[in-house]
Design an enzyme around this catalytic site. Structure first.
Site, mmCIF file in Angstrom:
data_model
loop_
_atom_site.group_PDB
_atom_site.id
_atom_site.type_symbol
_atom_site.label_atom_id
_atom_site.label_comp_id
_atom_site.label_asym_id
_atom_site.label_seq_id
_atom_site.Cartn_x
_atom_site.Cartn_y
_atom_site.Cartn_z
ATOM 1 N N CYS A 246 -34.637 -31.461 4.657
ATOM 2 C CA CYS A 246 -34.013 -30.161 4.921
ATOM 3 C C CYS A 246 -33.525 -29.297 3.761
ATOM 4 O O CYS A 246 -33.535 -28.082 3.895
ATOM 5 C CB CYS A 246 -32.859 -30.356 5.887
ATOM 6 S SG CYS A 246 -33.430 -30.959 7.466
ATOM 7 N N LYS B 126 -37.020 -39.519 0.117
ATOM 8 C CA LYS B 126 -38.367 -39.109 0.541
ATOM 9 C C LYS B 126 -38.389 -37.597 0.741
ATOM 10 O O LYS B 126 -37.533 -37.043 1.419
ATOM 11 C CB LYS B 126 -38.756 -39.814 1.834
ATOM 12 C CG LYS B 126 -40.119 -39.382 2.345
ATOM 13 C CD LYS B 126 -40.718 -40.408 3.276
ATOM 14 C CE LYS B 126 -42.074 -39.989 3.786
ATOM 15 N NZ LYS B 126 -41.999 -38.866 4.731
ATOM 16 N N GLY C 213 -48.769 -43.872 6.373
ATOM 17 C CA GLY C 213 -48.187 -43.737 7.703
ATOM 18 C C GLY C 213 -49.252 -43.821 8.779
ATOM 19 O O GLY C 213 -49.608 -44.897 9.267
#
Ligand SMILES: Cc1cc2nc3c(=O)[nH]c(=O)nc-3n(C[C@H](O)[C@H](O)[C@H](O)COP(=O)(O)O)c2cc1C
Length: 381
Positions: free
Chosen positions: A115, A154, A240
């Protein structure tokens, strides 16, 4: 380039993250809704993975011992070493959550940096950006000082191509005591579209002094992992969605980096065995009803490498019990026979297309072969 001098082997070197000595430089990326204990165990049993990360967990919920948050960090002795990814913006909560995680034996804490850059961009960057970086650094320092286990971060490359702030952020975070940076080679604006920017990851690698930078994004094959190492100089790669497609990817990539050879593809029975194992573990951890319901979104990922699978997918998305799974599988085996040759192998025209990473292609091809993104809060990933 180092690879040309030393062959493949340097790529398989162990990584040190703070005080944590890892056996593999291949990492499992957090995938909210997927990287729970059952999936981590599936991948660990196949091999090649050392540090795995949980789904993101809200720091405040963890401190409140919210049952859903506690379920997200559920683990067991073979699920080691484990990193928990925290999400939050209140420094005291992030600090206390990190201390709690250390007290229960978690190996490292990862911070979701989804964010900060967004807010900075909204207020116009410049000095505002530095203020935000200062605030982030302070939050991180509070966590680092509160625990002995490594704290990692991350991030993405930045907000958009005009604001590739990851190198600056990485440098500030290293000064604040972060032990490693995981970077997804896309901007926030890109979402999950377009190609992963290897040069952007390389810029983060160059920006830090000593800590490892782990590259991430679109790795679906060992060759793609090697290309990310080669082009970015990263110390490790994190995978992922490629692990959802192919839980063997860590084992295969380790093998490829060590030997230059591709291991044989698992056959149908081996793949089905892993699907069943995954479901068994889901049922063990979540109970039969909930485990089966959660498996409805997982089954179609496994089936992507089985060849034609409409019949399997149509029913797995309604899975309600283990008995149901057995009958789905029996019926699928029968239906699938029409695509097999006399030796029981999938006829060549039905073989799934080879996996290829976005960054190994021209943009137009990259777009066509994009990995699907399940529904969810993309803005925080
Ligand atoms: C379904 C889904 C859930 C994700 N959840 C998280 C998360 O909880 N925390 C996070 O930092 N990134 C999250 N990500 C981003 C991944 O960790 C990773 O950075 C991204 O998917 C690119 O890597 P990949 O191409 O290997 O999947 C998520 C991505 C997806 C598709």
């Amino acid at each position: 380039m180092r690879t040309f001098l030393c062959g493949f082997l340097w790529l398989t070197r162990a990584v040190l993250i703070g005080s944590l000595q890892l056996k593999s430089n291949l990492f499992l990326s957090p995938l909210a809704g997927y990287t729970n204990l059952p999936f981590r165990l599936v991948v660990r049993e196949i091999g090649g993975l050392d540090l795995a990360t949980t789904d993101l967990v809200n720091a405040r919920s963890l401190l409140e011992r919210n049952p859903k948050a506690l379920k997200l960090i559920e683990t067991c002795p073979v699920d080691r070493p484990l990193a928990v990814q925290l999400f939050g913006s209140v420094p005291e909560e992030m600090r206390d959550a990190a201390a709690y995680l250390q007290s229960i034996g978690v190996a490292s804490v990862d911070i979701n940096m989804g964010c900060p850059v967004r807010k900075v961009c909204r207020v116009g960057g410049g000095s505002a950006m530095m203020t935000e970086l200062d605030k982030t650094a302070k939050l991180v320092r509070g966590m680092v000082e509160a625990v002995k286990i490594p704290v990692t971060a991350k991030m993405r490359l930045g907000w958009d191509d005009q604001n590739l702030t990851a190198p600056d952020l990485a440098r500030v975070l290293e000064d604040a005591g972060v032990a490693a940076i995981f970077v997804h080679g896309r901007t926030r604006e890109q979402g999950f579209g377009g190609a992963v920017n290897l040069a952007g990851i390389a810029a983060v690698v160059r920006a830090v002094r000593a800590i490892p930078v782990i590259g991430n994004g679109d790795i679906t094959t060992p060759q793609a992992a090697k290309m990310m190492f080669d082009e970015t100089g990263c110390a490790g790669v994190s995978i992922g969605r490629g692990a959802l497609y192919h839980p063997w990817i860590f084992r295969d990539t380790g093998h490829f980096l060590r030997t230059g050879q591709m291991p044989p593809e698992p056959d149908f029975e081996e793949r089905v065995g892993v699907v069943r194992r995954h479901l068994d573990l889901m049922v063990g951890v979540f109970g039969e009803e909930h485990g089966c319901r959660l498996f409805r979104k997982i089954g179609p990922w496994h089936s992507k490498r089985l060849g034609p699978a409409n019949e399997f997918n149509r029913r797995i998305v309604k899975l309600s019990s283990m008995a149901d799974f057995n009958s789905i599988l029996d019926d699928y085996r029968r239906w699938r026979r029409q695509f097999l040759d006399d030796d029981g192998r999938l006829m060549p025209r039905y073989l799934p297309a080879p996996m290829e990473a976005s960054f190994m292609h021209e943009p137009a091809v990259a777009q066509r072969t994009a990995i699907p993104v399940p529904k969810g809060p993309v803005e925080v990933w």
